[in-house]
Design a protein around this motif. Structure first.
Motif, PDB file in Angstrom:
ATOM      1  N   ARG A   8       0.837  -1.208   0.000  1.00 59.83           N
ATOM      2  CA  ARG A   8       0.000   0.000   0.000  1.00 59.83           C
ATOM      3  C   ARG A   8       0.866   1.250   0.000  1.00 59.83           C
ATOM      4  N   ARG A   9       1.896   1.258   0.860  1.00 58.36           N
ATOM      5  CA  ARG A   9       2.785   2.420   0.928  1.00 58.36           C
ATOM      6  C   ARG A   9       3.492   2.644  -0.409  1.00 58.36           C
ATOM      7  N   LEU A  10       3.959   1.548  -1.011  1.00 56.55           N
ATOM      8  CA  LEU A  10       4.659   1.679  -2.283  1.00 56.55           C
ATOM      9  C   LEU A  10       3.734   2.235  -3.350  1.00 56.55           C
ATOM     10  N   GLN A  11       2.513   1.742  -3.414  1.00 57.28           N
ATOM     11  CA  GLN A  11       1.579   2.226  -4.416  1.00 57.28           C
ATOM     12  C   GLN A  11       1.247   3.694  -4.198  1.00 57.28           C
ATOM     13  N   ASP A  12       1.087   4.100  -2.927  1.00 57.28           N
ATOM     14  CA  ASP A  12       0.818   5.510  -2.627  1.00 57.28           C
ATOM     15  C   ASP A  12       1.964   6.397  -3.105  1.00 57.28           C
TER      16      ASP A  12
END
Length: 267
Positions: free
Chosen positions: A256-260
């Motif tokens: 999730r963090r990477l996609q954000d």
């Protein structure tokens, strides 16, 4: 068949990239080693030869390009993350030193990774070499290989309040802007820092390989090659559609963090 063995899907990705066996010389096909362990001198001979002639480098870099394209990104990264990891050396060898901060005798693995955690450059040197000196080894000539690279994130160990000369060196000599991501002084213990967590995850990927749990190599060049081999295995699995990463709340949050971050600044 071992859990560590390449699957047929992974080998289909890798086979075109490796040197082909000369049928005139005889012997088994390169993948068809004995079911147990191959003779150590034969395995080491191929590993040493492919380290010296750049085979591991070529295979690794080609797979990295393919993974980036498959993820919808340009082959050439424009941003990266820098960090080092001290590894205890199991035996002797070249470039062994003492890391006073970690109280460890061994070597440092200095990695530059893209914003998805894929390896751009690895330099293994003595643990006694400080971060700022190690960073110069990694960043020297980096824009020759990656001409679009303009931004590199790193932690505060690379430029403290007294000595910020590395930032100027990176700009003037390496052609990149080095951005320091500081820790929050008000928070104790482990912190997930923006951008920098990506390279920490790469170290975790490497840590799943028993050969990289410690530094077992007598030559730094072979230690660097082992890092490439681990990343080759990971990328081949991705390209073959075989997810070898564990699934759980930590991995879900990391994704999730990477996609954000990619949505904010897809580099």
């Amino acid at each position: 068949m071992y859990e560590s063995s390449l699957t047929d899907g992974q080998w289909s990705v890798l086979e075109p990239l490796f040197p082909q066996r000369d049928p005139r010389r005889g012997g088994r096909p390169l993948r068809h080693v004995p079911h147990d362990l191959a003779p150590w001198d034969a395995a080491y001979r191929w590993f040493r030869c492919w380290s010296a002639d750049g085979t591991w480098d070529r295979v690794h870099d080609r797979l990295r390009d393919l993974v980036r394209v498959a993820e919808g990104r340009d082959r050439q990264p424009s941003a990266a993350v820098l960090d080092s990891q001290t590894a205890h050396s199991h035996e002797g060898g070249d470039a062994i030193g003492w890391d006073a901060g970690k109280r460890t005798r061994g070597r440092k693995r200095h990695l530059l990774v893209d914003t998805g955690g894929l390896l751009l450059r690895a330099v293994v040197h003595a643990a006694s070499v400080q971060e700022r000196a190690g960073a110069k080894l990694v960043l020297t000539g980096i824009t020759t290989v990656f001409p679009l690279l303009g931004l590199v994130w790193a932690d505060a160990g690379y430029a403290n309040r007294v000595d910020r000369g590395l930032l100027g060196w990176a700009r003037d000599h390496a052609g990149v802007e080095l951005v320091i991501v500081p820790r929050n002084a008000d928070v104790r213990g482990f912190q997930v820092l923006p951008r920098r967590w990506v390279v920490e995850r790469t170290f975790a990927w490497l840590g799943r390989c028993r050969r990289l749990a410690r530094d077992y190599e007598r030559k730094p060049a072979h230690a660097e090659a082992m890092i490439k081999v681990a990343m080759i295995r990971l990328m081949a699995a991705r390209l073959a559609g075989e997810d070898i990463e564990p699934q759980g709340p930590i991995e879900t949050e990391a994704a999730r963090r990477l996609q954000d971050e990619l949505n904010q600044d897809p580099q």
